[in-house]
Design an enzyme around this catalytic site. Structure first.
Site, PDB file in Angstrom:
ATOM      1  N   LYS A  10       0.741  -1.239   0.055  1.00 43.67           N
ATOM      2  CA  LYS A  10       0.075   0.075  -0.033  1.00 43.67           C
ATOM      3  C   LYS A  10       0.836   1.302   0.045  1.00 43.67           C
ATOM      4  O   LYS A  10       2.119   1.188   0.347  1.00 43.67           O
ATOM      5  CB  LYS A  10      -0.929  -0.238   1.364  1.00 43.67           C
ATOM      6  N   TYR A  50     -12.707  -2.211  -3.313  1.00 46.30           N
ATOM      7  CA  TYR A  50     -13.347  -2.455  -2.021  1.00 46.30           C
ATOM      8  C   TYR A  50     -14.762  -2.246  -1.815  1.00 46.30           C
ATOM      9  O   TYR A  50     -15.404  -1.550  -0.885  1.00 46.30           O
ATOM     10  CB  TYR A  50     -12.424  -1.297  -1.245  1.00 46.30           C
ATOM     11  N   ASN A 113      -1.997   0.165   6.913  1.00 43.62           N
ATOM     12  CA  ASN A 113      -1.696  -1.136   7.414  1.00 43.62           C
ATOM     13  C   ASN A 113      -0.562  -1.942   6.329  1.00 43.62           C
ATOM     14  O   ASN A 113      -0.458  -3.057   6.183  1.00 43.62           O
ATOM     15  CB  ASN A 113      -2.495  -1.927   8.080  1.00 43.62           C
ATOM     16  N   HIS A 116      -2.346  -5.608   1.655  1.00 47.73           N
ATOM     17  CA  HIS A 116      -3.345  -6.282   1.632  1.00 47.73           C
ATOM     18  C   HIS A 116      -3.198  -7.512   1.085  1.00 47.73           C
ATOM     19  O   HIS A 116      -2.405  -7.925   0.143  1.00 47.73           O
ATOM     20  CB  HIS A 116      -4.279  -5.528   0.597  1.00 47.73           C
ATOM     21  N   GLU A 127      -9.854 -10.737  -7.427  1.00 44.48           N
ATOM     22  CA  GLU A 127      -8.796  -9.354  -7.383  1.00 44.48           C
ATOM     23  C   GLU A 127      -7.738  -9.989  -8.178  1.00 44.48           C
ATOM     24  O   GLU A 127      -7.073  -8.978  -8.866  1.00 44.48           O
ATOM     25  CB  GLU A 127      -8.265  -9.669  -5.785  1.00 44.48           C
TER      26      GLU A 127
END
Ligand code: CMP
Length: 139
Positions: A10, A50, A113, A116, A127
């Site tokens: 990320k 998302y 964080n 993913h 995905e």
């Protein structure tokens, strides 16, 4: 064929030049990076990715964050890759992540964080297909 999962490094991690360090943890775990590219996610891509979280209070913030800088999308391969990568990442909230996990080592907060990983094998297929063509994955 060995199992595959989908990973994203990320913006909080690419911003701190942590791509190599995250990849080292992934490779040391035995997972193989069989597809990888650095992209800037469009708003439409992030919103679609998302979509399951659309009703959550953090959805807007999450889409803003994921489009705020470059990300590295990856396909990881190995035995039980989905579950294995979830172990390697650690808990979503870094405060609860086990020692040695990517999130314990590098994540800043539950939102920022660092990584993913897919939640299930079905989701992994969906995905991966959103970001990779077959020829971009070399096992
Ligand atoms: P990820 O695995 O990418 O899937 C959904 C993401 O939502 C999750 O990681 C977190 O980064 C984010 N998220 C979950 N809970 C919160 C929260 N309370 N505030 C902000 N972001 C969150």
């Amino acid at each position: 064929m060995a199992e595959r999962t989908f990973s994203i490094i990320k913006p909080d991690a690419t911003e701190r030049n942590l791509t190599g360090k995250v990849n080292a943890v992934i490779e040391e775990s035995g997972l193989r990076i069989v597809g990888q590219k650095r992209i800037r996610m469009s708003r439409a891509q992030a919103e679609k990715f998302y979509e399951v979280h659309k009703e959550r209070p953090f959805y807007g913030e999450l889409v803003d964050f994921m489009t705020s800088g470059p990300v590295v999308v990856q396909v990881l391969e190995g035995e039980n890759a989905v579950a294995r990568y979830r172990e390697v990442m650690g808990a979503t909230n870094p405060a609860q992540a086990a020692d040695g996990t990517i999130r314990k080592l590098y994540a800043k907060s539950v939102g920022e964080n660092s990584v993913h990983g897919s939640g299930s094998q079905d989701n992994a297929k969906i995905e991966i297909a959103q970001f990779f063509t077959d020829s971009e994955i070399v096992g």
